[in-house]
Design a protein around this motif. Structure first.
Motif, PDB file in Angstrom:
ATOM      1  N   TYR A  33      -3.788 -16.924 -19.629  1.00 20.80           N
ATOM      2  CA  TYR A  33      -4.774 -15.737 -19.282  1.00 20.80           C
ATOM      3  C   TYR A  33      -5.158 -15.056 -20.438  1.00 20.80           C
ATOM      4  N   ASP A  35      -6.253 -12.376 -22.841  1.00 23.78           N
ATOM      5  CA  ASP A  35      -6.660 -10.901 -22.991  1.00 23.78           C
ATOM      6  C   ASP A  35      -6.344 -10.443 -24.221  1.00 23.78           C
ATOM      7  N   GLN A 325     -12.690 -14.252 -27.404  1.00 26.04           N
ATOM      8  CA  GLN A 325     -12.707 -14.186 -25.734  1.00 26.04           C
ATOM      9  C   GLN A 325     -12.718 -15.361 -25.393  1.00 26.04           C
ATOM     10  N   GLN A 341     -17.009  -8.709 -24.332  1.00 27.91           N
ATOM     11  CA  GLN A 341     -15.932  -7.883 -23.614  1.00 27.91           C
ATOM     12  C   GLN A 341     -15.714  -6.719 -24.491  1.00 27.91           C
ATOM     13  N   SER A 345      -8.384  -3.899 -24.614  1.00 27.49           N
ATOM     14  CA  SER A 345      -7.719  -4.885 -23.711  1.00 27.49           C
ATOM     15  C   SER A 345      -7.524  -4.706 -22.323  1.00 27.49           C
ATOM     16  N   GLN A 347      -9.213  -5.957 -19.676  1.00 31.88           N
ATOM     17  CA  GLN A 347     -10.370  -5.970 -19.139  1.00 31.88           C
ATOM     18  C   GLN A 347     -10.543  -7.172 -18.193  1.00 31.88           C
ATOM     19  N   PRO A 348     -10.260  -8.300 -18.604  1.00 30.52           N
ATOM     20  CA  PRO A 348     -10.924  -9.437 -18.152  1.00 30.52           C
ATOM     21  C   PRO A 348     -10.541  -9.783 -16.614  1.00 30.52           C
ATOM     22  N   THR A 379      -7.025  -1.655 -15.449  1.00 29.89           N
ATOM     23  CA  THR A 379      -6.116  -3.083 -16.221  1.00 29.89           C
ATOM     24  C   THR A 379      -4.896  -3.304 -15.184  1.00 29.89           C
ATOM     25  N   LYS A 384      -6.191  -8.922 -12.666  1.00 29.05           N
ATOM     26  CA  LYS A 384      -6.106  -9.982 -13.724  1.00 29.05           C
ATOM     27  C   LYS A 384      -6.203 -11.356 -13.095  1.00 29.05           C
TER      28      LYS A 384
END
Ligand code: AHR
Length: 481
Positions: A33, A35, A325, A341, A345, A347-348, A379, A384
């Motif tokens: 993941y 981020d 990213q 982005q 941090s 956010q993804p 967040t 996520k």
């Protein structure tokens, strides 16, 4: 879902999983993941990051006064910001390298480290020429760098932004240079290297020149900063276009990996930019590609400012910061850059264009069959999503539930349910990214051929998500962030 249909589904999913495991590539050795708090390194532009076999990331970049080539290393991308840089070369007070030093690149070739960069005399700071240095230490942040030597391209003019890659045993060198045939600032060139320090100038070809208005904003025409990556049977070279202010952006050229890369006709250029200002990130460009700590997940490295207007000008303003990213791969096998982005941090997520809300494991439900819905972006772990590339498709795992985005009934019916189910490699959990332009994408389910859809154009918290005929409208457009 009735007990019978659930039983049928469990049997079906079991059988499907067995068949699927036989038919589709196994999930990657690991996935990650992504981020990373952006920016990762402030006031470093044109950033090159090289992930070495020793597990370290080695990073070099343009520094604000353009007076040195520096190097740093870290075992994580996020750690580069706090890594202590070492100086590999300092511009002398006079001579051909006493002016500006731009855009260094770092490579490890045949057991030695190489730094490539452009430099100019203080008497003519734009008279940029390419140079190389070598260091035979295992750790290039130690040891000694050789004195800079010219890397000649075959003709004398403004030249900058070195990059290189190896394909089928041949090393290629890409760079930007002023062509005597046009008034543009720079074209992009490719040539074979006969050694890590020699370009076979007889093989040099032009692979791109400014040809679209979006490459000529604030300048006569700029095509620079080549960044190569090889994947899915093609060679892709991202490049930077227009003035280095908020109009700076990425374009893309590509060629089949089986073609003659040194034939201009092998290369094609995308007609629209692939990455540009958005989400409070201005003038993204001139980076490189690397992989995340898992060694699998592709990463886009780039610089950008967090304001629109550089002062006193686009070169002197020091605040082009390094950012990273995830880089994605679209259904057609081409890289999908998405949008920059936002700073910070966490956010993804998967954010809808129409709703501006994020795909959410609603009610924090971790059961198989849990529905996903839209909710105000945050967040929180329920928003996520880890995107794992399995060759043409993504498996999209929710970090809270540790379950995958799933076409719950394996249905092809319009408005069918989408939710979470244990990750099983089935086609109901395979989603392809369809590039819809301007950094937006739609997610097409492999089992249904339908696209994730903000059904009924509902922008309320708790809005239903389903699948519908792929139509590229706002209810089916998403971005990471
Ligand atoms: O950052 C210095 C120069 O500015 C880089 O070499 C080029 O890519 C950009 O235009």
């Amino acid at each position: 879902m009735t007990l019978l249909s659930r039983a049928r589904r469990i049997l079906a999913s079991g059988a499907a999983a067995l068949i699927a495991l036989a038919l589709v590539p196994l999930a990657p050795a690991s996935a990650q993941y992504i981020d990373v708090p952006n920016p990762i390194v402030e006031q470093r532009a044109d950033t090159a990051i090289y992930k070495h076999t020793d597990g370290y990331y080695y990073m070099t970049a343009s520094v604000p006064d353009y007076k040195r080539v520096e190097l740093r290393r870290s075992q994580t991308l996020a750690g580069l910001g706090s890594a202590t840089p070492v100086t590999a070369f300092t511009a002398p007070s006079s001579g051909n390298l006493s002016g500006w030093i731009w855009a260094p690149d770092i490579q490890y070739v045949d057991g030695a480290w190489y730094l490539y960069f452009s430099a100019s005399p203080s008497s003519s700071q734009f008279a940029q020429r390419l140079y190389w240095m070598r260091n035979t230490s295992a750790d290039p942040t130690t040891g000694t760098w050789s004195a800079p030597q010219r890397l000649t391209t075959g003709w004398e003019s403004f030249q900058l932004d070195p990059a290189s890659f190896t394909l089928n045993g041949t090393r290629y060198f890409a760079w930007a240079q002023d062509s005597p045939s046009t008034s543009y600032n720079s074209h992009m060139y490719l040539a074979r290297m006969t050694s890590p320090t020699t370009i076979d100038t007889a093989t040099a070809i032009e692979i791109a020149r400014p040809s679209y208005s979006w490459e000529m904003e604030g300048v006569a025409g700029v095509v620079e900063g080549p960044s190569p990556i090889v994947k899915n049977g093609r060679v892709f070279i991202a490049y930077s276009a227009s003035a280095t202010d908020s109009r700076y952006k990425l374009g893309l050229v590509s060629a089949s990996a089986s073609a003659d890369l040194l034939s201009a006709s092998s290369w094609t250029k995308r007609s629209t930019p692939v990455f540009q200002t958005a989400n409070g990130v201005y003038g993204p460009g001139h980076g490189s590609f690397t992989v995340a700590e898992d060694g699998v997940t592709d990463i886009l490295v780039y610089h950008a400012r967090d304001y629109a207007t550089p002062t006193p000008d686009a070169l002197t303003d020091p605040n082009r910061h390094t950012r990273v990213q995830q880089l994605y791969w679209a259904a057609d096998g081409y890289p999908f850059f998405g949008q920059p982005q936002a700073t910070g941090s966490g956010q993804p997520g998967i954010r809808g264009q129409y709703s501006d809300k994020c795909v959410d494991d609603y009610d924090w439900n971790t059961a198989n069959g849990a529905l996903v819905k839209l909710y105000t972006c945050s967040t929180a772990a329920v928003q996520k999503w880890e995107f794992s590339y399995v060759g043409g498709y993504y498996r999209i795992k929710n970090l809270h539930a540790s379950k995958c985005l799933d076409n719950l009934n394996g249905s092809a019916a319009l408005n069918a349910d989408v939710g979470l189910w244990s990750c099983n490699g089935g086609t109901a959990q395979d989603w392809s990214i369809v590039d819809q332009g301007s950094g937006w994408f739609s997610l097409r389910n492999r089992a249904s051929g339908l696209c994730l859809d903000n059904y009924a154009w509902d922008a309320a918290n708790g809005a239903r998500l389903s699948m519908y005929t792929c139509n590229g409208v706002g209810a089916q457009l998403w971005r990471r962030g």
